[in-house]
Design an enzyme around this catalytic site. Structure first.
Site, short mmCIF file in Angstrom:
data_model
loop_
_atom_site.label_atom_id
_atom_site.label_comp_id
_atom_site.label_asym_id
_atom_site.label_seq_id
_atom_site.Cartn_x
_atom_site.Cartn_y
_atom_site.Cartn_z
N ASP A 1 0.83 -1.19 0.00
CA ASP A 1 0.00 0.00 0.00
C ASP A 1 0.88 1.26 0.00
O ASP A 1 1.74 1.40 0.87
CB ASP A 1 -0.86 -0.05 1.27
CG ASP A 1 -1.98 0.98 1.27
OD1 ASP A 1 -2.85 0.88 0.40
OD2 ASP A 1 -1.96 1.87 2.14
N GLU B 1 1.58 -0.58 -5.07
CA GLU B 1 0.38 0.21 -5.29
C GLU B 1 0.73 1.69 -5.19
O GLU B 1 0.47 2.33 -4.19
CB GLU B 1 -0.72 -0.13 -4.27
CG GLU B 1 -2.05 0.53 -4.56
CD GLU B 1 -2.47 1.61 -3.55
OE1 GLU B 1 -3.61 2.08 -3.66
OE2 GLU B 1 -1.67 2.00 -2.67
#
Lengths: 663, 663
Positions: free
Chosen positions: B393, B422
């Site tokens: 993330d 990401e």
């Protein structure tokens, strides 16, 4: 085992935490990550760019640091963010020589703080804590600041302490003077520095020059008399009048007698045949000497001075091969390669053997470094005689480390000296010679004839890696190359090639005879019949049909228009005719914008619609531009993007227009 | 002064004579001259190329040397000249992990000699001296050869001595066996070696995989009951049947209660609201723990094993932020950033403050290296639980050196592990994360909708520097991105985006609900209404109008066709309709050649003429290709280059054809 891995991970983590948190990438200009120098010009602003970024949202700052080779302290220039992580700065070295630069980047804590405080304060969020944090930051940054700023920091903190309200404190923290002081405090957490990038700074002549080549021995005007340096001196005014900057001579050294070549490269020379000047060296001397029939060293020196007084610099050929009579063969047999029977190894292209020349062996035991130093001495000797440019013969057949060393040594004391590489070989070596230090290079131009070939070649030279290391000198002909295109093109063909060379690159060259549209070939070959390499060729430079007027005008247009001072900035524009090359060149500021249309057909008229690049001026398709025909001075106004042209080769096979927005 | 300069020049010349005479340039694949590893796959032949050249006409030879990280000896592969100074070799590492290679080049004296002797002998030139020189060369090369070859050298020299005639001696010198022996003798004058270029070798799943994302807590099928790992286990057969390889879960850890978010990101959560799984950590544990309502760690392990038995690997989210209830705040306050009033610094985007999460401070004194090691332990702990992929993330908001270190450490013991970045940020950082070791990356795909945008983006990813370091994973949607295009596109729009993703890249991903054509947005925003990030969302996966059949077929086509196992090899071909993206992908051997036409218009039929790329098969414009519609199995023969297509979105908005030359 598990605990060993943990201990290892601890060590690697400690190491990683010390490596660069900020990335510096894609630095331009650079050549092979700093292994070689990129080229630039003295007194011309050079844009340095880099992609610089870090994690998260913290702000960063960056500087360009540069210095002349050998200096110990750096000159610091702030870099500016251009969006999308691109940063930029300018530098402008004021003299030729070697320069180096690095890029530094660091976290700019105060800029991040300033940004956040301003946003929150404007949004009416309570900022008591932020103001406390701001004071901490001022103190922290101040504690490491140079002593010279101590007074200003004391003053600032006093001013802060004297504030009567939170709003006043915020005002101090957001004060541009506060930011300015923080910027000067040399507080640079997470500082990273790029590798060192060298630059070769040249004078303008390295990028913008018109070369004129002649054989001094043909300049007597009399086929029976060997020309001399004095004969050349008489021609200087004409050469200067045509607009040339550089006067280039093939080798002027004593010519060998053993296996001397006769006319048209025949294997037997008659007693009066002068031989090829590329068979260097005889009893009269070697690379340091002057061929007696041309005159004396003093005579050469006088010619160089006279040329200089006319604004012309002299370029000499530097061809390392030796005739079998070169004094070095006796004095330094260890510099050459010998065969089992005691004879010398000649230059060869098996099964052919070139018996009038031998090559030195750069890596022979006796040659390192004596031969290298002797060659350096040769070049330095000619520099002392006032020679400032060298056209190097076949550099790709000599070791690359030799050139890198020789050019660096010469330029260390004489950074004004310019080397031109005469390499016609594969692209990788052509580019490499530029990287090694050659300021200019011969090119494939002579063999690029169609619109597509020319557009592709010029575009390629405008792009990396070529643009950083390779300055193309477009020779329209040479003693070795009588281009096929000119054999049947007539006068218009010579004008076409002259326009392509003069408008295509900042550097172009012409070998004498071109202005007289000489093109008689050895049948079927790209060579001149009765080549001047093997015999005297006096000429009538005022023969009818010459193109001296056009060449003079082209060189004048080049001088007058900065956009033409380099091969860079080349763009093709739409024209609906495959026989017309149509392109533009302009300065960065677009205050000098030149359009060039050249018909590549020397025989028939060519017509076409073409687009005026109004968009380059930010103008709409129905806007107007003022046009000026630089060949004849006519002026007009063009309305609208689509225009029409007709080119009649018997009149002039090209058009050169300066365009400006209508005032 | 002059003599000092001479002495200096002598030293620099001696130094220069020892530097590389042979140039090695433009090595591929490489990233920033070996600073980072280029990516490749295990058991897939990798082409290594370089430009290698030297001065003059002497022949050179080159080798590629490679080894696994940590090995001491190199494996040597000869490089082959491809013309124009380009050289090539292949390597094929047989397992994932780090590999490094270098290139060596040297003068091949015997090859040069062989070439000259052969030419002269064929031309009938006397070669007595050459034969003498040949014998010298055999002895010189033999004297430095490995002892293992001594016998063969003795044999050769005896054979040479026994020759009765010059012709026989020439025959021995030109014998291919002689050349072979010389090649093995390790005689390498002017040997140069490139820098070391690292390679990251991944297993195929790093480049070719279909990801399916779901929130386990929604899988109970009952809005009143929190889903569990057992519920997910029941869904495995359906997910596998659709053709997915990777099952990816958002964080499965305990969720904080302090400032917990309610439905639709509201600031107040009700007592039964589950909260965002990205607010990681509570009294029940942190990143190493499992959210109790999902089940136990054993339950998770069972799910991972069950998935593996179905041929599915499990990917976990790795999100480093903590909820204010995370145990680390108590245990390791020094890993966080604290304010002057003793409160913790929350994540912010001024003037907004995210009160449900706090970020760690990677460079805090107490955090180096303890926090780094703790995070490594978290990842290694999940690897021990059978997790083989991590979707990271927001990696761009954490330090780059941290990722480079963490990924290297994990892969040192577990080279099968794959990290997906990401990062939705600026391009330089997106590329850099790939360089640091992320095997896959999220992309801009979701925001590329027009033909031009898609063609440009895919072309860019096919080129350097992207192709060496960045593997794009095309997610058609994510819990954070409900693409505008799908809000009003209806079912056809979902099919369009599925076709673009599955055919465009070897990697694609889908977040559950996409197969049901879910698209209800928060009005005007690119977000899902009633986002699953803040509430349970059980679904009827067999609801009418779903596109499960098409997705299943697309994944099957991907498996069956090697040309689709990567984003590389993308080429657009002419189609005269701006609403149709038409491209091809093929294997290097062209034994698998796929054409894809996708209408970007979900509402109207689109028609166009298009070109069959006959030229890719070396065929003339009137030749034929066999076509096969991979969606329905129809076969036909196409005659001629220009063809016509019609795409009806209500039927199927794309066509996928395998083409072959007619047998």
């Amino acid at each position: 085992m598990h605990s060993i891995r943990q201990a290892e991970a601890r060590n690697t983590a400690l190491h990683a935490a010390k490596t660069a948190r900020i990335a510096i990438e894609s630095v331009t200009p650079q050549v092979e990550a700093g292994r070689f120098a990129a080229k630039c010009l003295a007194n011309e602003a050079l844009e340095v760019r880099a992609v610089i970024f870090t994690d998260g949202h913290d702000q960063i700052a960056a500087s360009l640091l540069w210095r002349r080779d050998g200096e110990s302290s750096w000159c610091r220039v702030p870099m500016r963010a251009q969006g999308n992580d691109h940063w930029q700065a300018w530098l402008a070295p004021d003299a030729p020589g070697r320069v180096e630069f690095v890029i530094e980047a660091w976290q700019d804590l105060y800029a991040s703080y300033h940004y956040e405080l301003k946003k929150k304060y404007a949004a009416g969020v309570p900022v008591h804590l932020e103001v406390q944090e701001g004071e901490q930051l001022l103190r922290e940054i101040g504690s490491g600041a140079p002593a010279s700023l101590a007074e200003r920091f004391v003053e600032l903190l006093t001013r802060f302490a004297d504030c009567q309200s939170l709003d006043q404190r915020v005002a101090v923290l957001l004060d541009p003077l506060t930011s300015e002081l923080m910027g000067r405090a040399e507080h640079r957490p997470h500082l990273v520095r790029s590798v060192v990038f060298p630059l070769d700074v040249d004078r303008q002549l390295a990028q913008f020059a018109s070369w004129y080549e002649l054989f001094p021995r043909s300049e007597s005007g009399d086929p029976q008399r060997h020309g001399t340096f004095s004969d050349v001196q008489r021609r200087l005014p004409d050469i200067v009048a045509m607009g040339f900057d550089v006067l280039y001579f093939p080798p002027i050294h004593p010519i060998g007698r053993t296996h001397r070549k006769g006319p048209n490269n025949s294997l037997k020379a008659g007693p009066d045949d002068p031989g090829s000047p590329y068979a260097i060296g005889s009893a009269e001397g070697g690379h340091e000497a002057v061929h007696p029939e041309l005159g004396s060293l003093e005579g050469f020196r006088e010619l160089v001075d006279a040329a200089r007084n006319h604004g012309l610099e002299v370029a000499l050929d530097f061809a390392i091969q030796c005739s079998p009579d070169h004094p070095w063969l006796q004095q330094h047999p260890g510099w050459f390669s010998w065969r089992p029977d005691g004879t010398i190894r000649h230059a060869e292209n098996p099964p052919k053997k070139y018996e009038d020349i031998v090559n030195v062996d750069f890596y022979a035991e006796a040659a390192v470094p004596e031969l290298w130093l002797a060659l350096l001495e040769v070049v330095q000797g000619w520099v002392e005689q006032g020679v400032t440019l060298f056209r190097v013969d076949n550099p790709h057949t000599k070791p690359m480390p030799f050139w890198e060393w020789l050019i660096a040594e010469v330029r260390r004391s004489n950074p004004e000296v310019i080397f031109l590489a005469e390499a016609f070989t594969r692209p990788a070596m052509m580019a490499r010679l530029g990287k090694l230090g050659f300021a200019q290079s011969y090119t494939y131009f002579t063999w690029r004839n169609t619109k597509q070939e020319l557009a592709e070649y010029l575009s390629e030279l405008n792009q990396s890696p070529w643009r950083e290391c390779y300055r193309p000198n477009f020779f329209v002909n040479t003693p070795d190359i009588n281009p096929y295109f000119l054999h049947h093109s007539g006068r218009a063909g010579f004008l076409i090639r002259a326009a392509l060379a003069t408008m295509g690159s900042g550097l172009w060259g012409m070998y004498s005879g071109f202005e007289l549209c000489e093109s008689a070939p050895v049948p079927g070959k790209e060579e001149y019949l009765d080549s001047e390499k093997y015999q005297l060729r006096p000429r009538d430079y005022h023969a009818p049909g010459n193109i001296i007027g056009e060449i003079t005008r082209l060189n004048q247009i080049r001088r007058d228009n900065r956009a033409l001072h380099s091969h860079l900035g080349f763009h093709t524009y739409p024209v609906w005719n495959d026989n017309i090359l149509y392109f533009g060149k302009h300065t960065a500021e677009r205050d000098n914008f030149i359009l060039v249309a050249i018909s590549l057909d020397p025989h028939q008229a060519q017509e076409a619609h073409f687009e005026l690049p109004l968009w380059e001026f930010g103008l709409a398709d129905d806007a107007a531009l003022e046009g000026e025909d630089l060949m004849n001075g006519h002026r007009w106004t063009w309305h609208g993007k689509t225009q029409w042209m007709r080119i009649e080769p018997w009149h002039l096979p090209f058009g050169i227009w300066r365009v400006r927005p209508v005032r």
